[in-house]
Design a protein around this motif. Structure first.
Motif, PDB file in Angstrom:
ATOM      1  N   PRO A 257       2.797  88.098  74.387  1.00 15.47           N
ATOM      2  CA  PRO A 257       2.358  89.161  73.481  1.00 15.47           C
ATOM      3  C   PRO A 257       3.427  90.196  73.185  1.00 15.47           C
ATOM      4  CG  PRO A 257       1.523  89.577  75.670  1.00 15.47           C
ATOM      5  CD  PRO A 257       2.228  88.250  75.731  1.00 15.47           C
ATOM      6  N   GLY A 258       4.545  90.149  73.913  1.00 18.61           N
ATOM      7  CA  GLY A 258       5.575  91.172  73.772  1.00 18.61           C
ATOM      8  C   GLY A 258       5.343  92.320  74.731  1.00 18.61           C
ATOM      9  N   TYR A 259       6.195  93.318  74.643  1.00 18.23           N
ATOM     10  CA  TYR A 259       6.115  94.468  75.543  1.00 18.23           C
ATOM     11  C   TYR A 259       5.099  95.453  74.984  1.00 18.23           C
ATOM     12  CZ  TYR A 259       7.818  98.071  78.788  1.00 18.23           C
ATOM     13  OH  TYR A 259       7.918  99.017  79.786  1.00 18.23           O
ATOM     14  N   VAL A 260       3.856  95.271  75.391  1.00 20.04           N
ATOM     15  CA  VAL A 260       2.728  96.012  74.837  1.00 20.04           C
ATOM     16  C   VAL A 260       2.380  97.201  75.730  1.00 20.04           C
ATOM     17  CG1 VAL A 260       0.296  95.864  74.177  1.00 20.04           C
ATOM     18  CG2 VAL A 260       1.835  93.945  73.726  1.00 20.04           C
ATOM     19  N   ALA A 261       2.066  98.307  75.120  1.00 18.63           N
ATOM     20  CA  ALA A 261       1.667  99.499  75.864  1.00 18.63           C
ATOM     21  C   ALA A 261       0.262  99.314  76.426  1.00 18.63           C
ATOM     22  CB  ALA A 261       1.711 100.730  74.966  1.00 18.63           C
ATOM     23  N   THR A 262       0.174  99.007  77.725  1.00 15.69           N
ATOM     24  CA  THR A 262      -1.106  98.863  78.417  1.00 15.69           C
ATOM     25  C   THR A 262      -0.991  99.526  79.779  1.00 15.69           C
ATOM     26  OG1 THR A 262      -0.586  96.782  79.569  1.00 15.69           O
ATOM     27  CG2 THR A 262      -1.419  96.615  77.302  1.00 15.69           C
ATOM     28  N   ASP A 263      -2.105  99.544  80.501  1.00 11.11           N
ATOM     29  CA  ASP A 263      -2.060 100.163  81.826  1.00 11.11           C
ATOM     30  C   ASP A 263      -1.231  99.348  82.814  1.00 11.11           C
ATOM     31  OD1 ASP A 263      -3.844  98.081  82.057  1.00 11.11           O
ATOM     32  OD2 ASP A 263      -5.526  99.303  82.751  1.00 11.11           O
ATOM     33  N   LEU A 264      -0.910  98.091  82.497  1.00 11.89           N
ATOM     34  CA  LEU A 264      -0.066  97.292  83.374  1.00 11.89           C
ATOM     35  C   LEU A 264       1.344  97.860  83.472  1.00 11.89           C
ATOM     36  CD1 LEU A 264      -2.418  95.186  83.159  1.00 11.89           C
ATOM     37  CD2 LEU A 264      -0.652  93.413  83.212  1.00 11.89           C
ATOM     38  N   ASN A 265       1.799  98.511  82.400  1.00  9.68           N
ATOM     39  CA  ASN A 265       3.145  99.092  82.421  1.00  9.68           C
ATOM     40  C   ASN A 265       3.115 100.605  82.226  1.00  9.68           C
ATOM     41  OD1 ASN A 265       2.908  99.532  79.548  1.00  9.68           O
ATOM     42  ND2 ASN A 265       3.546  97.405  79.219  1.00  9.68           N
ATOM     43  N   ALA A 266       1.983 101.222  82.596  1.00  7.72           N
ATOM     44  CA  ALA A 266       1.817 102.674  82.444  1.00  7.72           C
ATOM     45  C   ALA A 266       2.025 103.100  80.992  1.00  7.72           C
ATOM     46  CB  ALA A 266       2.761 103.428  83.375  1.00  7.72           C
ATOM     47  N   PHE A 267       1.637 102.202  80.067  1.00  8.45           N
ATOM     48  CA  PHE A 267       1.697 102.475  78.629  1.00  8.45           C
ATOM     49  C   PHE A 267       3.112 102.785  78.143  1.00  8.45           C
ATOM     50  CE2 PHE A 267      -2.602 103.340  80.098  1.00  8.45           C
ATOM     51  CZ  PHE A 267      -3.342 102.564  79.217  1.00  8.45           C
ATOM     52  N   GLN A 268       4.090 102.137  78.773  1.00 13.73           N
ATOM     53  CA  GLN A 268       5.480 102.316  78.360  1.00 13.73           C
ATOM     54  C   GLN A 268       5.903 101.300  77.303  1.00 13.73           C
ATOM     55  OE1 GLN A 268       8.222 102.677  81.714  1.00 13.73           O
ATOM     56  NE2 GLN A 268       6.567 103.408  83.004  1.00 13.73           N
ATOM     57  N   GLY A 269       5.066 100.309  77.019  1.00 11.19           N
ATOM     58  CA  GLY A 269       5.420  99.286  76.050  1.00 11.19           C
ATOM     59  C   GLY A 269       5.626  99.837  74.659  1.00 11.19           C
ATOM     60  N   VAL A 270       6.336  99.068  73.825  1.00 13.60           N
ATOM     61  CA  VAL A 270       6.683  99.516  72.480  1.00 13.60           C
ATOM     62  C   VAL A 270       5.783  98.894  71.413  1.00 13.60           C
ATOM     63  CG1 VAL A 270       9.073  99.953  73.114  1.00 13.60           C
ATOM     64  CG2 VAL A 270       8.432  97.686  72.251  1.00 13.60           C
TER      65      VAL A 270
END
Length: 255
Positions: free
Chosen positions: A208-221
């Motif tokens: 899905p790409g680097y998505v802003a979710t809680d898995l990455n503390a919403f750091q995705g783009v």
């Protein structure tokens, strides 16, 4: 453990002309947007999630948007819960056209291989790999009742050994639990593709790409809506579509 709620059984049975999908981890983020996207195509969508309150909220939100959504209590790490989920889908629809294995965890951090808590690795593999096998095998009998069954495994480019070993490539941080769990998932996808070849069941992996979710503390783009695009596309491929391959929104990703 599995649970039951009234919303899993309420509603009319799905008609034979409407496609049916089950999305795991669909109460939020990418999974929710995959469910919303398939629902917008007129599909009936099972919202698989272990958290009852979040599952019910997601179903209500989808229904408010006109989606034929139904809740499916589902903890991918629990045999009884997965068996119960298969029963919910069978009772509601009698078949399954698409399974999207989206539920996943990072395993937490830190994940430097020389110092990692091995329980982090174990947890990532249990959810991201064994959970996919558990759910897929439980739902395969219902998928085989479909005229055009599809399985989409939500992976990540960080699981690509080709990209991970490419000189100068920047493919995520050092993460001995999460990244190898996605490599493992990719390998599992290939093995399913080999066994299911010629059966009509098409299975593919998607990044899905680097998505802003809680898995990455919403750091995705990327937004969850953008992250859902490739999975929705692979859910709707024709009978002569790809099988046993790995894609992102822009095209094929190397294993």
């Amino acid at each position: 453990m599995s649970d039951t709620t009234n919303e899993t059984t309420n509603g009319t049975a799905v008609g034979p002309d409407r496609k049916v999908a089950l999305v795991t981890g669909a109460n939020k983020g990418i999974g929710y947007e995959i469910a919303a996207g398939l629902g917008a195509l007129g599909w009936a969508v099972g919202v698989g999630a272990r958290d009852e309150a979040r599952r019910e909220a997601a179903v209500e939100k989808l229904r408010a948007a006109g989606v034929d959504a139904f809740g499916v209590p589902l903890d991918v790490t629990d045999d009884a819960s997965v068996a119960g989920a298969a029963r919910v889908v069978e009772e509601r629809a009698g078949r399954l056209d698409v399974l999207v294995n989206n539920a996943g965890i990072t395993g937490g951090g830190p994940q430097d291989p020389t110092t990692v808590d091995v329980d982090r690795v174990r947890a990532a593999v249990e959810t991201n790999v064994i959970g996919v096998i558990r759910v897929t095998n439980a739902l395969l009998p219902l998928l085989r009742r479909s005229a055009s069954p599809r399985i989409v495994n939500v992976s990540s480019s960080v699981g690509s050994l080709t990209l991970q070993t490419k000189p100068g490539a920047q493919v995520g941080p050092v993460a001995v639990a999460y990244s190898p769990s996605k490599t493992f998932l990719n390998a599992v996808t290939v093995q399913y593709a080999k066994e299911l070849a010629g059966t009509g069941v098409l299975i593919n992996a998607v990044c899905p790409g680097y998505v802003a979710t809680d898995l990455n503390a919403f750091q995705g783009v990327r937004t969850p809506e953008q992250g859902a695009i490739a999975a929705i596309r692979l859910s709707t491929i024709p009978d002569d579509g790809p099988h046993g391959r790995f894609f992102d929104e822009d095209g094929e990703v190397p294993w």
